[in-house]
Scaffold this active site. Structure first.
Site, mmCIF file in Angstrom:
data_model
loop_
_atom_site.group_PDB
_atom_site.id
_atom_site.type_symbol
_atom_site.label_atom_id
_atom_site.label_comp_id
_atom_site.label_asym_id
_atom_site.label_seq_id
_atom_site.Cartn_x
_atom_site.Cartn_y
_atom_site.Cartn_z
ATOM 1 N N HIS A 4 -3.029 -10.106 14.958
ATOM 2 C CA HIS A 4 -3.347 -8.885 14.183
ATOM 3 C C HIS A 4 -4.176 -9.307 12.971
ATOM 4 O O HIS A 4 -3.827 -10.269 12.286
ATOM 5 C CB HIS A 4 -2.025 -8.245 13.761
ATOM 6 C CG HIS A 4 -2.136 -7.031 12.914
ATOM 7 N ND1 HIS A 4 -3.199 -6.163 12.957
ATOM 8 C CD2 HIS A 4 -1.270 -6.511 11.988
ATOM 9 C CE1 HIS A 4 -2.982 -5.183 12.098
ATOM 10 N NE2 HIS A 4 -1.836 -5.375 11.485
ATOM 11 N N HIS A 33 6.958 -10.309 9.876
ATOM 12 C CA HIS A 33 7.590 -10.038 8.587
ATOM 13 C C HIS A 33 9.100 -10.163 8.733
ATOM 14 O O HIS A 33 9.689 -9.601 9.672
ATOM 15 C CB HIS A 33 7.309 -8.603 8.119
ATOM 16 C CG HIS A 33 5.872 -8.315 7.842
ATOM 17 N ND1 HIS A 33 5.184 -8.852 6.781
ATOM 18 C CD2 HIS A 33 4.982 -7.525 8.490
ATOM 19 C CE1 HIS A 33 3.944 -8.405 6.784
ATOM 20 N NE2 HIS A 33 3.782 -7.607 7.825
ATOM 21 N N HIS A 56 -0.004 -1.782 14.574
ATOM 22 C CA HIS A 56 -0.472 -0.486 14.116
ATOM 23 C C HIS A 56 -1.964 -0.449 13.779
ATOM 24 O O HIS A 56 -2.430 0.485 13.093
ATOM 25 C CB HIS A 56 0.336 -0.030 12.901
ATOM 26 C CG HIS A 56 0.060 -0.807 11.649
ATOM 27 N ND1 HIS A 56 -0.359 -0.208 10.491
ATOM 28 C CD2 HIS A 56 0.094 -2.104 11.407
ATOM 29 C CE1 HIS A 56 -0.531 -1.107 9.567
ATOM 30 N NE2 HIS A 56 -0.266 -2.267 10.095
ATOM 31 N N ASP A 106 -2.679 -9.274 5.581
ATOM 32 C CA ASP A 106 -1.422 -9.982 5.297
ATOM 33 C C ASP A 106 -1.166 -11.073 6.338
ATOM 34 O O ASP A 106 -0.346 -11.969 6.110
ATOM 35 C CB ASP A 106 -0.226 -9.014 5.189
ATOM 36 C CG ASP A 106 -0.125 -8.022 6.325
ATOM 37 O OD1 ASP A 106 -1.145 -7.727 6.966
ATOM 38 O OD2 ASP A 106 0.986 -7.533 6.576
ATOM 39 N N GLU A 155 -4.958 -7.533 10.176
ATOM 40 C CA GLU A 155 -4.687 -7.029 8.821
ATOM 41 C C GLU A 155 -4.489 -8.234 7.898
ATOM 42 O O GLU A 155 -3.916 -9.261 8.282
ATOM 43 C CB GLU A 155 -3.472 -6.094 8.796
ATOM 44 C CG GLU A 155 -3.379 -5.387 7.452
ATOM 45 C CD GLU A 155 -2.449 -4.177 7.417
ATOM 46 O OE1 GLU A 155 -1.716 -3.921 8.389
ATOM 47 O OE2 GLU A 155 -2.462 -3.478 6.373
ATOM 48 N N TYR A 172 10.713 0.066 7.738
ATOM 49 C CA TYR A 172 9.409 -0.448 8.168
ATOM 50 C C TYR A 172 8.822 0.453 9.261
ATOM 51 O O TYR A 172 7.665 0.861 9.219
ATOM 52 C CB TYR A 172 9.572 -1.883 8.688
ATOM 53 C CG TYR A 172 8.274 -2.580 8.963
ATOM 54 C CD1 TYR A 172 7.668 -3.356 7.984
ATOM 55 C CD2 TYR A 172 7.627 -2.453 10.185
ATOM 56 C CE1 TYR A 172 6.455 -3.978 8.214
ATOM 57 C CE2 TYR A 172 6.427 -3.067 10.432
ATOM 58 C CZ TYR A 172 5.849 -3.832 9.449
ATOM 59 O OH TYR A 172 4.641 -4.444 9.680
ATOM 60 N N HIS A 223 0.804 -1.227 0.000
ATOM 61 C CA HIS A 223 0.000 0.000 0.000
ATOM 62 C C HIS A 223 0.841 1.285 0.000
ATOM 63 O O HIS A 223 0.809 2.102 0.913
ATOM 64 C CB HIS A 223 -1.111 0.025 1.061
ATOM 65 C CG HIS A 223 -0.791 -0.533 2.418
ATOM 66 N ND1 HIS A 223 0.170 -0.001 3.220
ATOM 67 C CD2 HIS A 223 -1.331 -1.565 3.107
ATOM 68 C CE1 HIS A 223 0.188 -0.673 4.344
ATOM 69 N NE2 HIS A 223 -0.691 -1.627 4.301
ATOM 70 N N ASP A 282 3.651 -7.334 13.775
ATOM 71 C CA ASP A 282 4.289 -6.299 12.947
ATOM 72 C C ASP A 282 5.496 -5.651 13.642
ATOM 73 O O ASP A 282 6.438 -5.210 12.965
ATOM 74 C CB ASP A 282 3.271 -5.197 12.607
ATOM 75 C CG ASP A 282 2.368 -5.570 11.434
ATOM 76 O OD1 ASP A 282 2.720 -6.489 10.674
ATOM 77 O OD2 ASP A 282 1.312 -4.930 11.283
HETATM 78 FE FE1 FEO Z 1 -0.349 -4.514 9.953
HETATM 79 FE FE2 FEO Z 1 1.795 -6.849 8.568
HETATM 80 O O1 FEO Z 1 0.188 -5.961 8.896
#
Ligand code: FEO
Length: 386
Positions: free
Chosen positions: A78, A222, A144, A82, A80, A191, A24, A163
């Protein structure tokens, strides 16, 4: 596909997104991973999942260790996508498994996936026993998303941090002992600057908790797992969240007929003369997300654009919009540019600074082409003001 045992009976079962180049709006030149972890205990536990398009990779890696249907708990740190994109397919295979997530996480799962999975909402201080091990949950809202939490296993001294402490790196290597640490740290900084920076106040609170934990491994969602360099990444998170800057200036501009570029170079000369580290970026050549990795350490942000029509060049507007959203605190700005018959550029630059709460220490707007006298004046003035 092979699972990787990161500690006895704890496996990395995530997915590698080799082709990811844009997250994004954030350029991810090194790709990324979505890390999921499988704990084999009396209650078999999966910590996080992966992006939906890589679900098969997750399933294959889990199946390399156990029959997926044996999973009892899915921890969703989380929501999100991903990290939760694989949830619908995984939960279809294990409909009786319990999803451990925050209160906000349950709400978001329901809003996003419209599924009535067996949720168990947890809060800070809650502990779930899975056999020989316990999972402690710590809420980390807005690091986040509102739902974020981290999971700590005291028996293993492992923090599953989601994250936090992550980096967008696609690699077959899993540990910080196997990959150049300078690159891991550079990607962790990028990041933080592009994802975590607006929530630095919350990070300060999280760091107090993380510092109190006995840690041998930080497993983010990640990139690379922290094992040998835990003190370094914790120190850097404390620095970045505190908004402490270095003696560093970033000069960012776009130019039409080189006047703004000439002024940018004069401002650069002033910082050089005063012993600052400096980086100069033409926004035509450098992506805004790469510049943010420098801004996180910069005391000064110098921003230049000529007037274009009734405003500024769109590349500069894009940078300023992005900067405003990431909201670095305590920086000082120098604004500059050139114009032909209307000083619209400076009005727009000033408006952005005001809205971003960035103090403007000086501004220079030159009619058409700067003369040597005007450049000498700018050089001396910047040297005086910094
Ligand atoms: Fe907030 Fe890796 O997603």
């Amino acid at each position: 596909m092979k699972a990787i045992e990161v500690r006895k009976d704890i496996y990395w079962v995530g997915a590698i997104d080799w082709k990811l180049r844009n997250f994004h709006g954030y350029l991810t030149q090194r790709g990324s991973t979505y890390n999921a972890y499988l704990i084999i205990d009396e209650k078999i536990t999966l910590i996080d999942t992966v992006k939906g398009c890589l679900t098969k990779e997750l399933i294959d890696r889990i199946s390399d260790v156990i029959d997926l249907k044996k999973i009892d708990y899915v921890v969703s740190n989380h929501v999100e996508m991903d990290h939760s994109g694989a949830m619908p397919e995984i939960m279809d295979m294990i409909p009786n498994a319990t999803v451990l997530t925050s209160v906000a996480g349950e709400k978001e799962h329901r809003l996003i996936y419209k599924k009535d999975w067996k949720f168990q909402a947890v809060k800070s201080g809650d502990i779930v026993n899975i056999g020989k091990r316990n999972l402690h949950f710590v809420m980390t809202p807005m690091v986040h998303w509102p739902d974020n939490m981290v999971t700590y296993c005291p028996e293993e001294k492992i923090l599953f941090s989601n994250d936090a402490f992550g980096q967008h790196i696609a690699s077959s290597e899993r540990f910080d002992s196997e990959y150049p640490v300078e690159t891991i740290m550079e990607e962790a900084k990028k990041y933080y600057a592009n994802i975590v920076l607006p929530y630095s106040n919350q990070v300060i609170g999280v760091m107090e908790i993380v510092r109190s934990l006995d840690l041998e491994m930080i497993c983010p969602s990640h990139g690379i797992i922290w094992k040998n360099h835990i003190p370094s990444i914790l120190d850097m998170y404390e620095k970045w969240s505190s908004n402490k800057t270095d003696k560093k200036a970033i000069i960012v501009y776009d130019t039409m007929w080189h006047s703004t570029e000439i002024i940018a170079n004069t401002i650069k000369d002033a910082f050089e003369a005063k012993g600052y580290n400096y980086y100069i970026f033409d926004l035509k050549d450098t992506h805004i997300s790469d510049i943010m990795g420098h801004i996180i350490e910069a005391e000064y942000i110098c921003i230049g654009s000529p007037t274009l029509n009734k405003g500024i060049i769109p590349t500069v507007a894009s940078f300023l919009t992005y900067l405003q959203g990431l909201a670095p605190k305590g920086r000082k700005a120098i604004l500059f540019g050139s114009y032909g018959w209307a000083q619209a550029n400076m009005k727009v630059l000033e408006r952005y600074m005001e809205e971003s709460n960035i103090e403007v220490v000086s501004k220079y707007n030159i009619n058409f082409i700067p003369s040597q006298d005007q450049l000498d004046t700018i050089l001396n003035d910047v040297k005086e003001k910094i």
